[in-house]
Design a protein around this motif. Structure first.
Motif, PDB file in Angstrom:
ATOM      1  N   LEU A  75       0.836  -1.203   0.000  1.00 30.37           N
ATOM      2  CA  LEU A  75       0.000   0.000   0.000  1.00 30.37           C
ATOM      3  C   LEU A  75       0.875   1.258   0.000  1.00 30.37           C
ATOM      4  CD1 LEU A  75      -2.656   1.576   0.326  1.00 30.37           C
ATOM      5  CD2 LEU A  75      -2.486   1.149   2.804  1.00 30.37           C
ATOM      6  N   LEU A  76       1.897   1.292   0.844  1.00 22.66           N
ATOM      7  CA  LEU A  76       2.797   2.441   0.898  1.00 22.66           C
ATOM      8  C   LEU A  76       3.526   2.626  -0.430  1.00 22.66           C
ATOM      9  CD1 LEU A  76       4.250   1.868   4.488  1.00 22.66           C
ATOM     10  CD2 LEU A  76       2.902   3.840   3.749  1.00 22.66           C
ATOM     11  N   ALA A  77       3.996   1.528  -1.003  1.00 18.95           N
ATOM     12  CA  ALA A  77       4.721   1.617  -2.278  1.00 18.95           C
ATOM     13  C   ALA A  77       3.814   2.143  -3.388  1.00 18.95           C
ATOM     14  CB  ALA A  77       5.272   0.247  -2.658  1.00 18.95           C
ATOM     15  N   ALA A  78       2.524   1.828  -3.317  1.00 16.25           N
ATOM     16  CA  ALA A  78       1.581   2.266  -4.353  1.00 16.25           C
ATOM     17  C   ALA A  78       1.431   3.780  -4.388  1.00 16.25           C
ATOM     18  CB  ALA A  78       0.224   1.596  -4.129  1.00 16.25           C
ATOM     19  N   VAL A  79       1.703   4.446  -3.249  1.00 11.63           N
ATOM     20  CA  VAL A  79       1.599   5.913  -3.207  1.00 11.63           C
ATOM     21  C   VAL A  79       2.985   6.553  -3.033  1.00 11.63           C
ATOM     22  CG1 VAL A  79      -0.802   6.046  -2.458  1.00 11.63           C
ATOM     23  CG2 VAL A  79       0.997   5.749  -0.739  1.00 11.63           C
ATOM     24  N   ASP A  80       4.023   5.781  -3.342  1.00 11.62           N
ATOM     25  CA  ASP A  80       5.403   6.276  -3.324  1.00 11.62           C
ATOM     26  C   ASP A  80       5.810   6.802  -1.949  1.00 11.62           C
ATOM     27  OD1 ASP A  80       7.883   6.712  -4.475  1.00 11.62           O
ATOM     28  OD2 ASP A  80       7.416   8.758  -5.106  1.00 11.62           O
ATOM     29  N   ILE A  81       5.462   6.043  -0.916  1.00 16.10           N
ATOM     30  CA  ILE A  81       5.863   6.371   0.444  1.00 16.10           C
ATOM     31  C   ILE A  81       6.632   5.182   1.011  1.00 16.10           C
ATOM     32  CG2 ILE A  81       5.024   6.802   2.800  1.00 16.10           C
ATOM     33  CD1 ILE A  81       2.684   8.311   1.591  1.00 16.10           C
ATOM     34  N   GLY A  82       7.768   5.467   1.640  1.00 16.80           N
ATOM     35  CA  GLY A  82       8.584   4.407   2.204  1.00 16.80           C
ATOM     36  C   GLY A  82       8.198   4.078   3.630  1.00 16.80           C
ATOM     37  N   ALA A  83       8.856   3.065   4.173  1.00 13.60           N
ATOM     38  CA  ALA A  83       8.651   2.679   5.567  1.00 13.60           C
ATOM     39  C   ALA A  83      10.007   2.565   6.253  1.00 13.60           C
ATOM     40  CB  ALA A  83       7.894   1.364   5.663  1.00 13.60           C
ATOM     41  N   ILE A  84      10.057   2.965   7.512  1.00 12.28           N
ATOM     42  CA  ILE A  84      11.259   2.870   8.350  1.00 12.28           C
ATOM     43  C   ILE A  84      10.848   2.193   9.643  1.00 12.28           C
ATOM     44  CG2 ILE A  84      13.147   4.160   9.434  1.00 12.28           C
ATOM     45  CD1 ILE A  84      12.112   6.616   7.716  1.00 12.28           C
ATOM     46  N   TRP A  85      11.671   1.240  10.137  1.00 15.98           N
ATOM     47  CA  TRP A  85      11.341   0.574  11.393  1.00 15.98           C
ATOM     48  C   TRP A  85      12.629   0.220  12.139  1.00 15.98           C
ATOM     49  CZ3 TRP A  85      10.696  -1.419   6.521  1.00 15.98           C
ATOM     50  CH2 TRP A  85      11.455  -2.551   6.173  1.00 15.98           C
ATOM     51  N   ARG A  86      12.460  -0.068  13.440  1.00 14.19           N
ATOM     52  CA  ARG A  86      13.600  -0.420  14.267  1.00 14.19           C
ATOM     53  C   ARG A  86      14.130  -1.785  13.866  1.00 14.19           C
ATOM     54  NH1 ARG A  86      14.308   2.315  19.135  1.00 14.19           N
ATOM     55  NH2 ARG A  86      16.263   1.152  19.130  1.00 14.19           N
ATOM     56  N   GLY A  87      15.444  -1.885  13.763  1.00 10.94           N
ATOM     57  CA  GLY A  87      16.096  -3.153  13.489  1.00 10.94           C
ATOM     58  C   GLY A  87      16.899  -3.611  14.690  1.00 10.94           C
ATOM     59  N   PRO A  88      17.632  -4.719  14.561  1.00 17.14           N
ATOM     60  CA  PRO A  88      18.430  -5.231  15.682  1.00 17.14           C
ATOM     61  C   PRO A  88      19.479  -4.237  16.163  1.00 17.14           C
ATOM     62  CG  PRO A  88      18.209  -6.877  13.938  1.00 17.14           C
ATOM     63  CD  PRO A  88      17.686  -5.597  13.380  1.00 17.14           C
ATOM     64  N   SER A  89      20.016  -3.423  15.236  1.00 14.05           N
ATOM     65  CA  SER A  89      21.054  -2.463  15.618  1.00 14.05           C
ATOM     66  C   SER A  89      20.892  -1.182  14.802  1.00 14.05           C
ATOM     67  CB  SER A  89      22.452  -3.054  15.392  1.00 14.05           C
ATOM     68  OG  SER A  89      22.612  -3.450  14.043  1.00 14.05           O
ATOM     69  N   GLY A  90      19.801  -0.489  15.041  1.00 16.45           N
ATOM     70  CA  GLY A  90      19.558   0.742  14.296  1.00 16.45           C
ATOM     71  C   GLY A  90      18.210   0.720  13.615  1.00 16.45           C
ATOM     72  N   PHE A  91      18.193   1.182  12.359  1.00 13.74           N
ATOM     73  CA  PHE A  91      16.939   1.265  11.609  1.00 13.74           C
ATOM     74  C   PHE A  91      17.076   0.587  10.256  1.00 13.74           C
ATOM     75  CE2 PHE A  91      16.434   4.623  14.688  1.00 13.74           C
ATOM     76  CZ  PHE A  91      15.086   4.585  14.993  1.00 13.74           C
ATOM     77  N   LEU A  92      15.950   0.067   9.775  1.00 17.17           N
ATOM     78  CA  LEU A  92      15.859  -0.534   8.452  1.00 17.17           C
ATOM     79  C   LEU A  92      14.772   0.196   7.682  1.00 17.17           C
ATOM     80  CD1 LEU A  92      15.944  -4.300   9.534  1.00 17.17           C
ATOM     81  CD2 LEU A  92      17.866  -2.945   8.656  1.00 17.17           C
ATOM     82  N   ASP A  93      14.805   0.091   6.345  1.00 16.93           N
ATOM     83  CA  ASP A  93      13.758   0.729   5.548  1.00 16.93           C
ATOM     84  C   ASP A  93      13.508  -0.053   4.270  1.00 16.93           C
ATOM     85  OD1 ASP A  93      15.595   1.484   3.511  1.00 16.93           O
ATOM     86  OD2 ASP A  93      16.005   3.388   4.470  1.00 16.93           O
ATOM     87  N   THR A  94      12.578   0.440   3.473  1.00 13.91           N
ATOM     88  CA  THR A  94      12.167  -0.265   2.265  1.00 13.91           C
ATOM     89  C   THR A  94      13.036   0.074   1.049  1.00 13.91           C
ATOM     90  OG1 THR A  94      10.527   1.501   1.954  1.00 13.91           O
ATOM     91  CG2 THR A  94       9.751  -0.565   2.922  1.00 13.91           C
ATOM     92  N   ARG A  95      14.035   0.940   1.227  1.00 18.37           N
ATOM     93  CA  ARG A  95      14.878   1.311   0.085  1.00 18.37           C
ATOM     94  C   ARG A  95      16.362   1.218   0.422  1.00 18.37           C
ATOM     95  NH1 ARG A  95      13.150   6.619  -3.057  1.00 18.37           N
ATOM     96  NH2 ARG A  95      14.968   5.908  -4.229  1.00 18.37           N
ATOM     97  N   ARG A  96      16.742   0.191   1.150  1.00 18.76           N
ATOM     98  CA  ARG A  96      18.137  -0.126   1.434  1.00 18.76           C
ATOM     99  C   ARG A  96      18.930   1.069   1.968  1.00 18.76           C
ATOM    100  NH1 ARG A  96      19.799  -3.958  -3.778  1.00 18.76           N
ATOM    101  NH2 ARG A  96      18.134  -5.521  -3.468  1.00 18.76           N
ATOM    102  N   GLY A  97      18.372   1.716   2.959  1.00 12.32           N
ATOM    103  CA  GLY A  97      19.080   2.807   3.604  1.00 12.32           C
ATOM    104  C   GLY A  97      18.786   4.191   3.077  1.00 12.32           C
ATOM    105  N   HIS A  98      17.901   4.308   2.097  1.00  6.42           N
ATOM    106  CA  HIS A  98      17.587   5.627   1.531  1.00  6.42           C
ATOM    107  C   HIS A  98      16.971   6.555   2.578  1.00  6.42           C
ATOM    108  CE1 HIS A  98      16.504   8.504  -1.624  1.00  6.42           C
ATOM    109  NE2 HIS A  98      15.335   8.614  -1.028  1.00  6.42           N
ATOM    110  N   TYR A  99      16.227   5.978   3.523  1.00  6.95           N
ATOM    111  CA  TYR A  99      15.542   6.786   4.530  1.00  6.95           C
ATOM    112  C   TYR A  99      16.250   6.779   5.882  1.00  6.95           C
ATOM    113  CZ  TYR A  99      11.780   6.153   1.134  1.00  6.95           C
ATOM    114  OH  TYR A  99      11.031   6.120  -0.028  1.00  6.95           O
ATOM    115  N   CYS A 100      17.315   5.985   6.013  1.00 15.24           N
ATOM    116  CA  CYS A 100      17.984   5.916   7.316  1.00 15.24           C
ATOM    117  C   CYS A 100      19.491   5.658   7.196  1.00 15.24           C
ATOM    118  CB  CYS A 100      17.339   4.840   8.181  1.00 15.24           C
ATOM    119  SG  CYS A 100      17.424   3.163   7.525  1.00 15.24           S
TER     120      CYS A 100
END
Length: 315
Positions: A290-315
């Motif tokens: 759904l987020l990708a359909a409106v060109d919006i990414g996602a960022i969430w907590r990972g084991p050691s920092g943050f992860l996102d849907t574009r391989r670090g583009h947002y974090c």
């Protein structure tokens, strides 16, 4: 140039996060009589101007924090309680008032002339700390002031629409302001509990902002004055990435759908910005789609920092 004592940090954090500052009514500074929209204002925090040794000792010290802001509205008389002490006692104490946008923040600023600030600038901060007045100086010779980044927003650098109708303004004013500090959030829990953000979202925002700052990025949030009485905020704005972020305490469908609407709204006033939702854990595959359909990414907590849907583009 404005010196801010440590005891005034709660009000400074509030002013930076809301895009506003006010001056003591009984100490009128001539600099305020000539202030113009677009002028820069430098807040130097602490440094102990009354700590002994006079101006010579002052130049050997450092400011633990400093903030550069831009004036977006001319001085006016605020008529409603705003500052912490005003809200506590239900009385207006501080005027005249100006509206501002955050330009840049600094830490550990040397006060020796030529090491970021000119002689006239460091002298103005010293005199301001003693007299509580603001002083106007040239940016020449102050590298921290000469190279201030311009406003990066697409809307005009002016005050609220209702205050500037004579200028022909027909767009809301978008400004960059500071993220509310943890100190300010705790103070607001006591004085304005109904206005305080969800604590899970607040912690998530501060952790993410600290993560970006540790990489050397400029991080703030976006304030949009839609009308004279309606203001909206984006939780995080990264100048470095030209990125708008909306935080939610849960990656539920209702939270993600709400965040989509908010980001689409904010994006109208920050042309070309990337957009992402910040959540504690990875959303479901269907919500990521759904987020990708409106060109919006996602960022969430990972084991050691943050992860996102574009391989670090947002974090």
């Amino acid at each position: 140039m404005v010196h801010v004592a440590r005891s005034a940090m709660t009000n400074l954090n509030l002013g930076l996060s809301q895009g506003r500052w006010a001056f003591p009514p009984d100490v009128r500074s001539k600099a305020l009589d000539t202030v113009a929209i677009g002028d820069l204002l430098f807040f130097g925090v602490a440094g102990r101007p009354r700590g002994g040794g006079g101006f010579g000792a002052w130049q050997e010290r450092r400011l633990p924090e400093a903030f550069l802001v831009r004036v977006t509205r001319l001085p006016f008389e605020n008529k409603e309680p705003f500052w912490s002490d005003e809200v506590k006692y239900d009385v207006v104490r501080w005027n005249p008032t100006i509206e501002i946008e955050l330009v840049q923040s600094f830490v550990n600023v040397p006060l020796a002339a030529g090491q970021g600030l000119s002689f006239s600038a460091t002298d103005a901060l010293y005199r301001g700390g003693v007299s509580h007045k603001a002083f106007r100086v040239s940016t020449e010779g102050s590298s921290l002031l000469e190279h201030a980044p311009p406003s990066v927003l697409s809307t005009p650098l002016v005050g609220r629409r209702s205050a500037d109708q004579s200028r022909g303004l027909d767009l809301p004013a978008a400004r960059i302001v500071a993220i509310e500090s943890e100190q300010l959030r705790r103070a607001q829990v006591r004085s304005r509990p109904s206005t305080v953000a969800d604590p899970v979202e607040s912690r998530l925002v501060h952790t993410y902002a600290r993560h970006l700052r540790d990489k050397g990025e400029e991080v703030a949030r976006l304030r949009i004055d839609v009308t004279a009485t309606e203001t909206i905020y984006a939780d995080v704005y990264s100048r470095t990435r030209h990125l708008l972020v909306e935080a939610k305490a849960t990656p539920s469908r209702s939270a993600i759908r709400t965040a989509i609407g908010q980001l689409l709204d904010y994006g109208r006033y920050c042309e070309g910005a990337s957009r992402a939702v910040l959540v504690p854990e990875q959303p479901s595959d269907d919500l990521l789609a759904l987020l990708a359909a409106v060109d919006i990414g996602a960022i969430w907590r990972g084991p050691s920092g943050f992860l996102d849907t574009r391989r670090g583009h947002y974090c």
